[in-house]
Design a protein around this motif. Sequence first.
Motif, short mmCIF file in Angstrom:
data_model
loop_
_atom_site.label_atom_id
_atom_site.label_comp_id
_atom_site.label_asym_id
_atom_site.label_seq_id
_atom_site.Cartn_x
_atom_site.Cartn_y
_atom_site.Cartn_z
N GLU A 162 0.78 -1.22 -0.09
CA GLU A 162 0.15 -0.14 0.06
C GLU A 162 0.80 1.05 -0.15
O GLU A 162 0.23 2.90 0.52
CB GLU A 162 -1.05 0.17 1.27
CG GLU A 162 -1.50 -0.97 1.26
CD GLU A 162 -2.52 -1.31 0.12
OE1 GLU A 162 -2.76 -0.55 -0.83
OE2 GLU A 162 -2.89 -2.91 -0.75
N SER A 163 1.78 1.29 -0.17
CA SER A 163 2.70 2.10 -0.58
C SER A 163 3.51 2.24 -2.11
O SER A 163 3.06 1.21 -2.95
CB SER A 163 4.04 3.10 0.47
OG SER A 163 4.92 1.39 -0.43
N GLU A 314 -2.04 14.15 3.53
CA GLU A 314 -1.78 13.06 4.55
C GLU A 314 -3.28 13.55 5.54
O GLU A 314 -3.80 12.74 6.19
CB GLU A 314 -1.19 13.42 5.37
CG GLU A 314 0.34 13.03 4.75
CD GLU A 314 0.60 13.55 3.55
OE1 GLU A 314 0.19 14.99 3.14
OE2 GLU A 314 1.00 13.12 2.86
N ARG A 504 -1.69 5.95 -4.06
CA ARG A 504 -1.64 6.27 -2.68
C ARG A 504 -3.08 6.25 -1.30
O ARG A 504 -3.36 5.92 -0.37
CB ARG A 504 -0.16 7.09 -2.38
CG ARG A 504 -0.18 6.97 -0.42
CD ARG A 504 1.30 8.26 -0.13
NE ARG A 504 0.72 9.14 -0.80
CZ ARG A 504 -0.27 9.96 0.53
NH1 ARG A 504 -1.15 9.22 1.00
NH2 ARG A 504 -0.69 10.72 -0.28
N GLN A 508 -4.80 3.62 0.35
CA GLN A 508 -5.27 4.79 2.38
C GLN A 508 -6.56 4.48 2.18
O GLN A 508 -6.81 4.01 3.46
CB GLN A 508 -5.08 5.96 2.32
CG GLN A 508 -5.06 6.80 3.72
CD GLN A 508 -4.82 7.90 3.32
OE1 GLN A 508 -4.08 8.53 2.55
NE2 GLN A 508 -5.36 8.77 3.94
N GLN A 511 -7.34 0.25 2.57
CA GLN A 511 -7.14 0.11 3.57
C GLN A 511 -8.31 0.93 5.16
O GLN A 511 -8.98 -0.67 5.68
CB GLN A 511 -6.30 0.75 4.05
CG GLN A 511 -5.23 -0.19 3.34
CD GLN A 511 -3.50 0.31 3.84
OE1 GLN A 511 -3.28 1.28 4.95
NE2 GLN A 511 -2.65 -0.27 3.43
N LYS A 512 -9.00 1.40 4.70
CA LYS A 512 -9.24 2.15 5.59
C LYS A 512 -10.94 0.91 5.51
O LYS A 512 -11.58 1.43 7.08
CB LYS A 512 -9.86 3.40 5.88
CG LYS A 512 -8.51 4.38 6.01
CD LYS A 512 -8.34 5.86 6.31
CE LYS A 512 -7.35 6.30 6.85
NZ LYS A 512 -7.67 7.77 6.87
#
Length: 609
Positions: A162-163, A314, A504, A508, A511-512
């Motif tokens: 995940e990067s 972010e 990215r 993110q 994943q969340k």
Amino acid sequence: MQCRAAYLAVFRSSLTNIASKHQLCRVLQQAGRNPSHATLNKYWTPRTSKLNFDDFCEILKCEKQTEENELMRAFKKMDVNGDGYISHSELEKALTTRGDKMTAEEVNAIFSIADTNKDGKLDYAEFCRLLVSTVEQCQVAALERLEADAKLKRQNFGSQSESPPKSSVSSSSSSSSAPAAAAATLPQPPETPRTESDTALKKDSRSSSRPSSARSRRSSLSNAITMTSSSTKASKMPEPTSLQEWHHSYMKGCFFLEDDGSISSLQYQLHLPQTTSVYLTIQPLNLSHRPEKSSSWMNMDTALFVMSAGETKEDSTLVCFTESRDKEKYVWKGELSTGTYYLLPFTSGCRLRKKSKKSLSNKPVELVYRTDTGELDLTREFREVLSDIFEVIDLDGNGLLSLEEYNFFELRTSGEKCDKEAWAVCKENFDTRRNQLTRQGFMELNLMEATEKDGDPTDLWVTLEAMGYNRALELVEACPFQIDVHCEGTQPSVQPLSMDSGSRLLNQALQKSIVARAEARPLRGQDSVLLYTYRGEHRISSLVANKTNQKVTVHVNNEQSRNCCSSRGMSVFAVEVPARTKMVCQHVLPTNDKQDWTYCCVESMLPCQ
């Protein structure tokens, strides 16, 4: 697939590490590279002890294959007479005194192969063709072997980390910037020659679907979920009764399957001037010219993740995503506050994947032809495809291409943008309306490209392949889609974006979404390694969270699943999860939407290598 084939032509398994500079050279050559000593020294430094499969993939991204025209340029510098031939003495002088110096024996070996008529001269054009064709034949043979061997096809490669991938690889496996994810070792070795380091793996080369160690059995976790077919489900998210009266904006886009197997698309920005009820959908875009027949990609799964747009990427947080399904549409309904949001399109990769090229005829479809008057023109088949491409890149659907829309197309196909001066030239020479390119103007532009190359379709094929078409003019490596935003109380504004951080940000959000909707279950005996299994209406996704301070390898076995297809493309694989990292394991969809499906997966820890 080429990475897989090259690696398994040299090593028994992708868990085998590259253990020497010589092995690195061999596997790079198998992948069609021609590494110099300087190249090898760049990746194999005095501090390097080993490189893993993902390191190898990262190197291939940086090191391009040697092209025939590059070789020709190098040989022409040695051809002092300019007659297309190089004598033995000229070749020996060049190869033993310049660059990566060869020995006289190595030069003699090359000459004995290339000097077919034994006249003491090297026809270097023929030699270049021979060299390139030999490399291609080796790659094709390795790919065919991979396709034919069911055991090899069960292997999986690539971490789906995940990067974003780093631009260079690490000097040793223990600090790799690209975490490896590799298949369990094979029960039987392939028939190609192996390296000495492979013998170290033989003691672990048992059936990958049944881990034999007590430790593996203790740390396994089983999931069994039965899902009913989508054809028997009623939509849980019906359209609002007054939807026709709501404010509406829409935007088109396209998922593209990249050479490395990843999937890319544009992202979008949504602005809401006031808090309002929202009905949000995403669906594949039908381009079929026949009402009775839908486009082949209409069964593609899609999703749309909505993230708040913070001051920095972010700061962005996941707000919602489309979980419900209504036929081809994937839907979310709710209330959104005033503000700006990112809309991130997603497809799992279960159905959008590389297709075998064996079924295609060797002769590609004609793109251009000469009329009775000798002038060049575009064929009917090519015009139909260009019309479809126009439909996809006309993001706002107004029947015209703005400079911004055209530049998204240019960046996709050539990697460059059209500046305002070049756009002004386009408007002078091609059909435009309101300073935008019409469909006819887009045809004229492509005809001009063909005319400038005197009918050579090479550049046209580059464009078509970048847009996902094969040589039969079938759209096989892309999926067009449409996003619709309905708002009850205000007019929404949707704009396309091309964000460097888009991948990215999507990872993110993904994943969340899994963590928020799934229960954390520790692998037995491994309280710090957690498994999350998200069960949606139409998709199952799993994620591993490694909270330890060292990487872990998780073995995944889907062999007991029924009517399922995995985004990994196989039923048994392993992933390496770096320390303090979350990683998506797989997405799973039904192979046949009209039948019930059973997801039965066993995840287990593999002992550290």
